[in-house]
Design an enzyme around this catalytic site. Sequence first.
Site, PDB file in Angstrom:
ATOM      1  N   GLU A  43      78.775  54.484  34.619  1.00 19.36           N
ATOM      2  CA  GLU A  43      77.689  54.660  35.596  1.00 19.36           C
ATOM      3  C   GLU A  43      78.142  55.607  36.709  1.00 19.36           C
ATOM      4  OE1 GLU A  43      76.070  50.975  37.076  1.00 19.36           O
ATOM      5  OE2 GLU A  43      74.502  52.013  38.199  1.00 19.36           O
ATOM      6  N   ASN A 192      66.580  49.752  33.187  1.00 16.46           N
ATOM      7  CA  ASN A 192      67.744  48.876  33.296  1.00 16.46           C
ATOM      8  C   ASN A 192      67.402  47.747  34.257  1.00 16.46           C
ATOM      9  OD1 ASN A 192      70.779  48.194  33.420  1.00 16.46           O
ATOM     10  ND2 ASN A 192      70.260  48.545  35.574  1.00 16.46           N
ATOM     11  N   GLU A 193      67.726  46.535  33.866  1.00 15.05           N
ATOM     12  CA  GLU A 193      67.462  45.371  34.719  1.00 15.05           C
ATOM     13  C   GLU A 193      66.084  45.496  35.377  1.00 15.05           C
ATOM     14  OE1 GLU A 193      70.969  44.360  37.102  1.00 15.05           O
ATOM     15  OE2 GLU A 193      72.049  43.864  35.272  1.00 15.05           O
ATOM     16  N   TYR A 261      77.557  38.709  33.423  1.00 17.88           N
ATOM     17  CA  TYR A 261      78.862  38.947  34.033  1.00 17.88           C
ATOM     18  C   TYR A 261      79.584  37.622  34.247  1.00 17.88           C
ATOM     19  CZ  TYR A 261      77.762  43.836  34.871  1.00 17.88           C
ATOM     20  OH  TYR A 261      77.473  45.169  34.696  1.00 17.88           O
ATOM     21  N   GLU A 316      75.587  45.057  29.134  1.00 19.00           N
ATOM     22  CA  GLU A 316      76.520  44.930  30.273  1.00 19.00           C
ATOM     23  C   GLU A 316      77.184  43.570  30.186  1.00 19.00           C
ATOM     24  OE1 GLU A 316      75.111  45.922  34.229  1.00 19.00           O
ATOM     25  OE2 GLU A 316      73.910  47.582  33.440  1.00 19.00           O
ATOM     26  N   GLN A 365      82.900  48.307  33.371  1.00 13.81           N
ATOM     27  CA  GLN A 365      82.572  49.653  32.974  1.00 13.81           C
ATOM     28  C   GLN A 365      83.848  50.358  32.524  1.00 13.81           C
ATOM     29  OE1 GLN A 365      80.110  51.789  35.756  1.00 13.81           O
ATOM     30  NE2 GLN A 365      78.700  50.074  36.042  1.00 13.81           N
TER      31      GLN A 365
HETATM   32  O1  AHR Z   1      77.621  47.298  36.402  1.00  8.14           O
HETATM   33  C1  AHR Z   1      77.240  47.261  37.740  1.00  8.14           C
HETATM   34  C2  AHR Z   1      75.772  46.909  37.919  1.00  8.14           C
HETATM   35  O2  AHR Z   1      75.544  45.606  37.470  1.00  8.14           O
HETATM   36  C3  AHR Z   1      74.795  47.739  37.133  1.00  8.14           C
HETATM   37  O3  AHR Z   1      74.473  48.923  37.770  1.00  8.14           O
HETATM   38  C4  AHR Z   1      73.601  46.841  37.045  1.00  8.14           C
HETATM   39  O4  AHR Z   1      72.831  47.066  35.892  1.00  8.14           O
HETATM   40  C5  AHR Z   1      74.206  45.448  37.077  1.00  8.14           C
HETATM   41  O5  AHR Z   1      73.553  44.624  37.975  1.00  8.14           O
END
Ligand code: AHR
Length: 512
Positions: A43, A192-193, A261, A316, A365
């Site tokens: 990103e 995205n999201e 995450y 992600e 990432q």
């Molecule tokens: O990976 C960091 C961020 O986490 C990304 O930009 C977003 O899609 C997610 O919330």
Amino acid sequence: MRIKHLFIAIACSIAASAQNTVVLQTANGKDTINKNIYGHFAEHLGHCIYGGMYVGDNNKTIPNRDGVRLDIIEALKKLKVPVLRWPGGCFADTYHWQDGIGPKDKRPSMLNIWWGNVKEDNSFGTNEFLNMCEVLGAEPYLSGNVGSGTPQELSDWVKYTSHPNGSSPMPELRAKNGRGNPWHVKYWGLGNEAWGCGGNMKVEYYANVYRQYATFMTNWSNTDRIYRIASGASGDDYHWTEVLMKELPTSMVDALGLHHYSVISWSKKGPSTTFTEQEYFTTMQKALLMDEYVTKHKAIMDKYDPKKKVALAVDEWGGWYEVEPGTNGAFLFQQNTMRDAMIAGATLNIFNNNCDRVRMANLAQIVNVLQAVILTKEEKMILTPTYHVMEMYNVHQDALMLPVTLTSNDYTLGTEKLKAISVSASRDKKGLTHISLVNIDAGKPQEVTINVEGSSFKTVSGRILTSDKIQNHNTFENPDKITPATFSGAKLEGNNLKLTIPPFSVVVLELK
Ligand code: AHR
């Protein structure tokens, strides 16, 4: 009293000697582990692109090819990166691709509102990214701007990157910018999201927006079809998946995303290196939730799409901690320890074992951001424990998944417990069988017996990633503190394979 003590002693000795067992069914494989499960994500955030992968084409101090660091190119080629998602993330829904093409001195700047309000000069744009993917041998996955863009803008991006040569505006623009032949971009994200930074939409609304955008993203031939990925759920948002499966015809969607995450708590994420065992344990609890999420999202998808046409793309995932002290809080730069190796090994086992539906995943990432495989500091570059796990596991790419049944001891902390062992297996095109095992227990080695059904093997070899402290990590001063080593601790005894895995270690075995 004496009898009671004797009973406790016997019970303890049974618990201590309990075996972890794996039954490996070598004759029952039917699904392929799509290599894209080993995908990555880059990103425009902090020093992932600028000052990370891309140091600028005029940089004379750091060896580069068209501005991309040569040491990074070499390391990523070795990793066999199959697919790379770009340019975001949250950034994607603010990005206007036409600002990032043509002569660099004419490209307009913008503010990167999500990541520190820094100036984005657009010097790394579509041509730079797609050329870099060609050099890496990775397929590009472009994340389109649905949050603040237009269907026309996204449709033009498809034409610019993928329309065959001819006299129409986008291929002409591409040729004017030095690229005659299309790159043929297959993977496209539609936002995205969308539930968050991508527009704070409700899924019922996003489903309609998706259909509108997807309509104008044309396939140029039957053999060169584009693959459209809908912005998917966060963690356990099953309603999101349910509505998308109900509202999107399978002719319009190839995959649904999923983001998860491993974060202890969004308000107190904890340090990346000086964490306690409790923080480690909680991180692993969060990481292993991936199994539950994937299983439940799959069940919803099975209901609407029993033939499994639509994939689940976990685009992600990874560990998220406080940034390294002294670094910009918006740049998400964190160190990477054996804890991250545990997240990577256990998560990739989950993806492998669910490869009937999970056909892409993108670690967040790739460089200098979150659970990165590479960290840089000026001219220096290091490979993280996560890099080594992904490299050890790349033997599973495009191999036939072999089902495993696992009985695992618990890793206990206080009153809480997790399964200590995780495992997955595959047979590659050369006929080699690989088994990847993780022991997440922070204190105890684990003995494992693997019962092989359906084949017999003559030899076993292996590699291990281990260290003596869970907080250990590679540094710019000591870049090779953690690297894979030969593992010769696995013994074949007839149809049984026995090994002991040290605490917080990853082992990959090869059987012939
Ligand atoms: O990976 C960091 C961020 O986490 C990304 O930009 C977003 O899609 C997610 O919330």
